[in-house]
Design a protein around this motif. Sequence first.
Motif, PDB file in Angstrom:
ATOM      1  N   ARG A  12      -2.522  13.476  -5.348  1.00  0.00           N
ATOM      2  CA  ARG A  12      -2.251  13.665  -3.918  1.00  0.00           C
ATOM      3  C   ARG A  12      -3.486  13.991  -3.086  1.00  0.00           C
ATOM      4  N   ASN A  13      -4.416  14.682  -3.631  1.00  0.00           N
ATOM      5  CA  ASN A  13      -5.574  15.118  -2.845  1.00  0.00           C
ATOM      6  C   ASN A  13      -6.856  14.376  -3.208  1.00  0.00           C
ATOM      7  N   LYS A  14      -6.751  13.405  -4.083  1.00  0.00           N
ATOM      8  CA  LYS A  14      -7.949  12.706  -4.536  1.00  0.00           C
ATOM      9  C   LYS A  14      -8.334  11.587  -3.567  1.00  0.00           C
ATOM     10  N   ARG A  15      -9.516  11.073  -3.779  1.00  0.00           N
ATOM     11  CA  ARG A  15     -10.103  10.084  -2.864  1.00  0.00           C
ATOM     12  C   ARG A  15      -9.200   8.858  -2.711  1.00  0.00           C
ATOM     13  N   VAL A  16      -8.564   8.428  -3.784  1.00  0.00           N
ATOM     14  CA  VAL A  16      -7.736   7.222  -3.723  1.00  0.00           C
ATOM     15  C   VAL A  16      -6.597   7.390  -2.723  1.00  0.00           C
ATOM     16  N   ILE A  17      -6.001   8.569  -2.671  1.00  0.00           N
ATOM     17  CA  ILE A  17      -4.904   8.822  -1.741  1.00  0.00           C
ATOM     18  C   ILE A  17      -5.440   9.003  -0.319  1.00  0.00           C
ATOM     19  N   LYS A  18      -6.574   9.638  -0.184  1.00  0.00           N
ATOM     20  CA  LYS A  18      -7.144   9.824   1.151  1.00  0.00           C
ATOM     21  C   LYS A  18      -7.510   8.486   1.781  1.00  0.00           C
ATOM     22  N   LYS A  19      -8.012   7.558   0.963  1.00  0.00           N
ATOM     23  CA  LYS A  19      -8.314   6.224   1.475  1.00  0.00           C
ATOM     24  C   LYS A  19      -7.035   5.491   1.866  1.00  0.00           C
ATOM     25  N   ALA A  20      -6.001   5.627   1.044  1.00  0.00           N
ATOM     26  CA  ALA A  20      -4.720   4.988   1.347  1.00  0.00           C
ATOM     27  C   ALA A  20      -4.125   5.565   2.625  1.00  0.00           C
ATOM     28  N   LEU A  21      -4.249   6.871   2.787  1.00  0.00           N
ATOM     29  CA  LEU A  21      -3.724   7.532   3.981  1.00  0.00           C
ATOM     30  C   LEU A  21      -4.413   7.004   5.237  1.00  0.00           C
ATOM     31  N   GLN A  22      -5.700   6.761   5.149  1.00  0.00           N
ATOM     32  CA  GLN A  22      -6.424   6.219   6.299  1.00  0.00           C
ATOM     33  C   GLN A  22      -5.884   4.841   6.681  1.00  0.00           C
ATOM     34  N   TYR A  23      -5.577   4.029   5.660  1.00  0.00           N
ATOM     35  CA  TYR A  23      -5.021   2.699   5.948  1.00  0.00           C
ATOM     36  C   TYR A  23      -3.644   2.827   6.590  1.00  0.00           C
ATOM     37  N   ILE A  24      -2.810   3.704   6.044  1.00  0.00           N
ATOM     38  CA  ILE A  24      -1.463   3.903   6.589  1.00  0.00           C
ATOM     39  C   ILE A  24      -1.540   4.411   8.027  1.00  0.00           C
ATOM     40  N   GLU A  25      -2.464   5.289   8.288  1.00  0.00           N
ATOM     41  CA  GLU A  25      -2.617   5.830   9.638  1.00  0.00           C
ATOM     42  C   GLU A  25      -3.016   4.734  10.625  1.00  0.00           C
ATOM     43  N   LYS A  26      -3.907   3.851  10.205  1.00  0.00           N
ATOM     44  CA  LYS A  26      -4.404   2.806  11.092  1.00  0.00           C
ATOM     45  C   LYS A  26      -3.370   1.718  11.355  1.00  0.00           C
ATOM     46  N   THR A  27      -2.344   1.619  10.531  1.00  0.00           N
ATOM     47  CA  THR A  27      -1.350   0.555  10.711  1.00  0.00           C
ATOM     48  C   THR A  27      -0.057   1.048  11.358  1.00  0.00           C
ATOM     49  N   GLN A  28      -0.020   2.312  11.790  1.00  0.00           N
ATOM     50  CA  GLN A  28       1.162   2.778  12.515  1.00  0.00           C
ATOM     51  C   GLN A  28       1.007   2.488  14.002  1.00  0.00           C
ATOM     52  N   ARG A  29       2.070   1.930  14.583  1.00  0.00           N
ATOM     53  CA  ARG A  29       2.070   1.631  16.014  1.00  0.00           C
ATOM     54  C   ARG A  29       2.388   2.875  16.840  1.00  0.00           C
ATOM     55  N   THR A  54       0.829  -1.208   0.000  1.00  0.00           N
ATOM     56  CA  THR A  54       0.000   0.000   0.000  1.00  0.00           C
ATOM     57  C   THR A  54       0.863   1.258   0.000  1.00  0.00           C
ATOM     58  N   ALA A  55       1.910   1.254   0.795  1.00  0.00           N
ATOM     59  CA  ALA A  55       2.799   2.421   0.856  1.00  0.00           C
ATOM     60  C   ALA A  55       3.515   2.643  -0.469  1.00  0.00           C
ATOM     61  N   LYS A  56       3.977   1.565  -1.102  1.00  0.00           N
ATOM     62  CA  LYS A  56       4.684   1.686  -2.377  1.00  0.00           C
ATOM     63  C   LYS A  56       3.756   2.213  -3.477  1.00  0.00           C
ATOM     64  N   VAL A  57       2.548   1.699  -3.532  1.00  0.00           N
ATOM     65  CA  VAL A  57       1.600   2.152  -4.555  1.00  0.00           C
ATOM     66  C   VAL A  57       1.208   3.609  -4.299  1.00  0.00           C
ATOM     67  N   SER A  58       0.937   3.930  -3.054  1.00  0.00           N
ATOM     68  CA  SER A  58       0.554   5.305  -2.702  1.00  0.00           C
ATOM     69  C   SER A  58       1.668   6.277  -3.057  1.00  0.00           C
ATOM     70  N   LYS A  59       2.904   5.890  -2.785  1.00  0.00           N
ATOM     71  CA  LYS A  59       4.055   6.735  -3.101  1.00  0.00           C
ATOM     72  C   LYS A  59       4.164   6.955  -4.606  1.00  0.00           C
ATOM     73  N   ALA A  60       3.937   5.896  -5.377  1.00  0.00           N
ATOM     74  CA  ALA A  60       4.008   6.021  -6.832  1.00  0.00           C
ATOM     75  C   ALA A  60       2.941   6.963  -7.362  1.00  0.00           C
ATOM     76  N   LEU A  61       1.720   6.829  -6.849  1.00  0.00           N
ATOM     77  CA  LEU A  61       0.633   7.694  -7.300  1.00  0.00           C
ATOM     78  C   LEU A  61       0.881   9.150  -6.899  1.00  0.00           C
ATOM     79  N   ALA A  62       1.430   9.348  -5.699  1.00  0.00           N
ATOM     80  CA  ALA A  62       1.746  10.706  -5.256  1.00  0.00           C
ATOM     81  C   ALA A  62       2.855  11.309  -6.102  1.00  0.00           C
ATOM     82  N   THR A  63       3.844  10.499  -6.457  1.00  0.00           N
ATOM     83  CA  THR A  63       4.925  10.969  -7.329  1.00  0.00           C
ATOM     84  C   THR A  63       4.379  11.363  -8.693  1.00  0.00           C
ATOM     85  N   TYR A  64       3.404  10.608  -9.148  1.00  0.00           N
ATOM     86  CA  TYR A  64       2.761  10.902 -10.433  1.00  0.00           C
ATOM     87  C   TYR A  64       1.968  12.203 -10.372  1.00  0.00           C
ATOM     88  N   GLY A  65       1.540  12.583  -9.179  1.00  0.00           N
ATOM     89  CA  GLY A  65       0.826  13.849  -9.032  1.00  0.00           C
ATOM     90  C   GLY A  65      -0.557  13.732  -8.439  1.00  0.00           C
TER      91      GLY A  65
END
Length: 255
Positions: free
Chosen positions: A132-149, A119-130
Amino acid sequence: MKMSFEEEITKYIMEWGDWIDKLRLLAFLQVDFQKVKLYVNRLTALQLPSGGFPKNWNKKFSEGILETALALEILSKIGAKQHEASSRAARFLIQSQHKDGCWIDTRNWQISRRVTLVTAKVSKALATYGIRNKRVIKKALQYIEKTQRADGFWLTSRADEKIDLEASSEAILFLLQLIDSENNRKIQLMVESGIDALRNWLVSKLTEEWSKIPREALAIVKALVASGYNEMEIVKKILRNYTVHEKWKSKGRGR
C-alpha cells in the motif's frame, strides 16, 4: 425454511458458475483457504513460470494482467498471502507496471485501450495483498488521480476522455483501501466525488426497465456497498436482474 436473498444468490453461483466464479464468491465471503483447497489448487496449477496467470485461465495462452490481478486478489482474500503463488503473482504485476504508473492488458484492442480499468484492478489486487505505501502503489495512485474527471467519473485512459463506469467503480474500490493506511484527504475527496457520480448514475437508471442489465451495474454496486451505501433495494434489483439475464445456464459452462 425459506432462504434469504443472499443465500439464493450464493446458491445460484455455486450451482451454475464456473470454478473461477465459485472461487471469486468464496473469496468475497472470505472463506478460509483450507476450506477451498480444491479450487485453490486448480487456480495455482495454472500459474506460469513468470508468476503470471494465463489469459482465459488456459495455459495455452500467455500471461494476462487481469487474470493475474484477480488470482492475487482471490488468494489474498482467502488468507493465502503467504502462499508462494501470491508472492510470485505480485512480483509479476509489479514488474509489469509502466513508467507512468499504469498497467495495460494487450489481449485485444477493447481491453488494451481501457488503461484506467486495468490499472485500478491491478492496484486493488496489490493493495489487497498488502502493498500500500510502496512506490508501485504511489505511481499507480498518480495515474488514477490524473484520470479522474471534475464530475467524479474516471476516463477510459489518459489518451481517451470517454467516461468508463467500470473503471470508476474499480478506482473507488482501490482508493478505499488506501484511506485507512494513508489518511489522505485528497484520496477521501476523490472517493466522495466518485461515489456521488456513480450513485446519481445508478438512481437515474432505476427509472428504466432493463431488458438487459447494464454491464457496469455490478461493478458500481460493489463500489457503493464498499463505501457504505445502504440502499439495499437498489442492490437487490440489480442482482435479481443479473440472475435473470446472465446466461450461466447455457451448455458448455464448466463446473
